[in-house]
Design an enzyme around this catalytic site. Structure first.
Site, PDB file in Angstrom:
ATOM      1  N   LYS A  79      53.973  34.295  28.335  1.00 47.98           N
ATOM      2  CA  LYS A  79      52.912  34.718  29.252  1.00 47.98           C
ATOM      3  C   LYS A  79      51.682  35.106  28.450  1.00 47.98           C
ATOM      4  CE  LYS A  79      52.557  35.171  33.757  1.00 47.98           C
ATOM      5  NZ  LYS A  79      53.124  34.267  34.755  1.00 47.98           N
ATOM      6  N   VAL A 187      49.493  29.504  48.772  1.00 46.76           N
ATOM      7  CA  VAL A 187      50.868  29.064  49.030  1.00 46.76           C
ATOM      8  C   VAL A 187      51.239  29.277  50.499  1.00 46.76           C
ATOM      9  CG1 VAL A 187      53.292  29.327  48.411  1.00 46.76           C
ATOM     10  CG2 VAL A 187      51.547  29.635  46.663  1.00 46.76           C
TER      11      VAL A 187
HETATM   12  P1  NAD Z   1      46.522  33.889  47.053  1.00 52.36           P
HETATM   13  O1  NAD Z   1      45.747  34.937  46.380  1.00 52.36           O
HETATM   14  O2  NAD Z   1      45.918  32.543  47.274  1.00 52.36           O
HETATM   15  O3  NAD Z   1      47.048  34.400  48.478  1.00 52.36           O
HETATM   16  C1  NAD Z   1      47.513  35.690  48.709  1.00 52.36           C
HETATM   17  C2  NAD Z   1      47.202  36.011  50.169  1.00 52.36           C
HETATM   18  O4  NAD Z   1      47.841  37.245  50.484  1.00 52.36           O
HETATM   19  C3  NAD Z   1      45.712  36.179  50.448  1.00 52.36           C
HETATM   20  O5  NAD Z   1      45.358  35.438  51.592  1.00 52.36           O
HETATM   21  C4  NAD Z   1      45.564  37.698  50.692  1.00 52.36           C
HETATM   22  O6  NAD Z   1      44.548  38.010  51.631  1.00 52.36           O
HETATM   23  C5  NAD Z   1      46.934  38.023  51.238  1.00 52.36           C
HETATM   24  N1  NAD Z   1      47.330  39.422  51.095  1.00 52.36           N
HETATM   25  C6  NAD Z   1      47.045  40.299  50.095  1.00 52.36           C
HETATM   26  N2  NAD Z   1      47.621  41.487  50.326  1.00 52.36           N
HETATM   27  C7  NAD Z   1      48.316  41.350  51.478  1.00 52.36           C
HETATM   28  C8  NAD Z   1      49.145  42.207  52.232  1.00 52.36           C
HETATM   29  N3  NAD Z   1      49.387  43.464  51.850  1.00 52.36           N
HETATM   30  N4  NAD Z   1      49.697  41.729  53.372  1.00 52.36           N
HETATM   31  C9  NAD Z   1      49.471  40.464  53.779  1.00 52.36           C
HETATM   32  N5  NAD Z   1      48.687  39.602  53.122  1.00 52.36           N
HETATM   33  C10 NAD Z   1      48.128  40.038  51.978  1.00 52.36           C
HETATM   34  O7  NAD Z   1      47.878  33.760  46.186  1.00 52.36           O
HETATM   35  P2  NAD Z   1      48.901  32.555  46.159  1.00 52.36           P
HETATM   36  O8  NAD Z   1      48.581  31.653  45.018  1.00 52.36           O
HETATM   37  O9  NAD Z   1      49.066  32.006  47.539  1.00 52.36           O
HETATM   38  O10 NAD Z   1      50.229  33.323  45.724  1.00 52.36           O
HETATM   39  C11 NAD Z   1      50.937  34.120  46.655  1.00 52.36           C
HETATM   40  C12 NAD Z   1      52.144  34.742  45.958  1.00 52.36           C
HETATM   41  O11 NAD Z   1      52.995  33.711  45.436  1.00 52.36           O
HETATM   42  C13 NAD Z   1      51.781  35.618  44.742  1.00 52.36           C
HETATM   43  O12 NAD Z   1      52.720  36.660  44.645  1.00 52.36           O
HETATM   44  C14 NAD Z   1      51.962  34.673  43.561  1.00 52.36           C
HETATM   45  O13 NAD Z   1      52.241  35.385  42.358  1.00 52.36           O
HETATM   46  C15 NAD Z   1      53.165  33.874  44.024  1.00 52.36           C
HETATM   47  N6  NAD Z   1      53.259  32.556  43.394  1.00 52.36           N
HETATM   48  C16 NAD Z   1      52.275  31.643  43.554  1.00 52.36           C
HETATM   49  C17 NAD Z   1      52.397  30.387  42.963  1.00 52.36           C
HETATM   50  C18 NAD Z   1      51.344  29.324  43.153  1.00 52.36           C
HETATM   51  O14 NAD Z   1      51.628  28.143  42.910  1.00 52.36           O
HETATM   52  N7  NAD Z   1      50.131  29.677  43.598  1.00 52.36           N
HETATM   53  C19 NAD Z   1      53.537  30.070  42.200  1.00 52.36           C
HETATM   54  C20 NAD Z   1      54.545  31.039  42.067  1.00 52.36           C
HETATM   55  C21 NAD Z   1      54.404  32.282  42.668  1.00 52.36           C
END
Ligand code: NAD
Length: 355
Positions: A79, A187
């Site tokens: 990381k 996601v």
């Molecule tokens: P993102 O930032 O695009 O989306 C997160 C969403 O959650 C946003 O729309 C935000 O407004 C919302 N949010 C924040 N706090 C909140 C709450 N308390 N209640 C409800 N909604 C809330 O992030 P992402 O890339 O979609 O990733 C989402 C999760 O998946 C993260 O934990 C990330 O670490 C994990 N993840 C993502 C990927 C990827 O490919 N993007 C891969 C593995 C894991």
């Protein structure tokens, strides 16, 4: 970001360098290269101190080792962290200098660490880092990379959900299943579209009210995140931040399965036992959300989106195997995932020693 006061130090390398352009600390932790190069995201984040940034890199790199091993990938765990100064997220020339400083740190490891995007960084940032070092993945499609991993992460969550539904309800089909997706970002929104396409009955929530349009578009019920977490549904899919299941709400959940993309969904891992005791099937998050990692890992060879899709679909079988193991051994799916990862790491170490 939660602070981790104690962290076990069983890593191969920890590199901390003060950037020659910015004076900002950039950090790479390589936990293990037993199974292959340590591929892991670069997090650009504001920490209380640079020591906290190093602690986060140590913790997250270790988690990456287990994720790659449990998913059967020939990758290690690493990381990267760029410790931001107080203030707004950097843009323009300042951002570019930070990324180039981080690239110098990556380069001194000569390929034991390969960077990908993570919280605070994007495919466009990877292209800047590529100017200094070749140890980069997650490049934009136009540069021969695999681009945004989110659609593959969402597909992997669907496949994991199918395995969980087969286990819990006797059928993998998602048609008619009630599913609450909490967090409709990159996601969560892709996941919601796939689930709506599969005929699921959706509830969608996000702290960002502008995401309501997507719910309307998909015919989903829109609610606030707390109600979304506690909805009486077949499947709860946390897709926002980590730590969303804690000691306070664990007894109030009304779902039968938890399967989402968020990293570190449990505030602490003992909650996996509490969920099991309440009859809630918890799909280990690092297996359910491995689609993005599987996709980006294919950049290390000749990237083909069709192949990436097929491999991500394999998450259904990986999850099914874990659930069978967990049942057979009377342990939680989370414990089964760690056990599988440890077995693969031990086997690879034995092979390495016998050479
Ligand atoms: P993102 O930032 O695009 O989306 C997160 C969403 O959650 C946003 O729309 C935000 O407004 C919302 N949010 C924040 N706090 C909140 C709450 N308390 N209640 C409800 N909604 C809330 O992030 P992402 O890339 O979609 O990733 C989402 C999760 O998946 C993260 O934990 C990330 O670490 C994990 N993840 C993502 C990927 C990827 O490919 N993007 C891969 C593995 C894991």
């Amino acid at each position: 970001m939660p602070e981790t006061p104690l962290i076990s130090l069983d890593h191969e390398e920890l590199v901390i360098r003060k950037g020659r352009r910015t004076g900002v600390y950039t950090i790479v932790a390589v936990h293990s290269t037993t199974l292959g190069p340590a591929l892991g995201g670069c997090r650009m984040w504001r920490y209380e101190s640079s020591a906290d940034g190093a602690r986060d890199a140590l913790r997250l790199s270790r988690a990456m080792t287990f994720k790659a091993a449990a998913c059967g990938l020939a990758l290690g765990g690493g990381k990267g962290v760029i410790c931001l100064e107080p203030g707004d997220a950097p843009t323009g020339g300042r951002r570019r200098e930070l990324l180039l400083d981080f690239a110098d740190t990556v380069d001194v490891l000569h390929g034991s660490y390969i960077i990908a995007e993570d919280v605070g960084t994007s495919a466009a940032d990877m292209a800047v880092i590529r100017e200094v070092t070749k140890w980069v993945s997650g490049l934009p499609r136009e540069l021969g990379g695999s681009g945004d991993p989110s659609p593959f992460t969402a597909l992997g969550v669907v496949m994991a959900m199918r395995a969980c539904c087969a286990h819990r309800f006797g059928s993998p089909e998602l048609t008619g299943r009630t599913i609450s997706v909490v967090g409709a970002g990159r996601v969560g929104s892709e996941l919601a579209k796939l689930l709506a396409g599969a005929g699921a009955e959706l509830t969608l929530s996000d702290i960002d009210g502008s995401r309501r349009g997507l719910a309307d578009e998909l015919g989903a019920r829109w609610t606030d995140p707390s109600s979304g977490m506690l909805a009486k549904v077949d499947v709860l899919a946390p897709c926002a931040l980590g730590g969303v299941i804690d000691q306070v709400n664990v007894d109030r959940l009304r779902c039968r399965v938890v399967c989402g993309s968020a990293n570190n969904q449990l505030a602490h891992e003992g909650l996996a036992e509490d969920l099991a005791a309440r009859g809630v099937l918890y799909a280990p998050d690092f297996i359910a959300n491995a689609g993005g990692l599987i996709n980006v890992s294919l950049e290390l060879g000749e990237y083909d989106p069709g192949d990436a899709r097929r491999r991500v679909e394999g998450i259904e079988e990986t999850m099914a195997e874990l659930l069978r193991r967990a049942d057979a051994e009377g342990i939680t799916p989370l414990a089964a995932a760690y056990e599988l990862a440890r077995q693969r790491l031990d086997a690879a170490r034995r092979v390495a020693r016998s050479r």
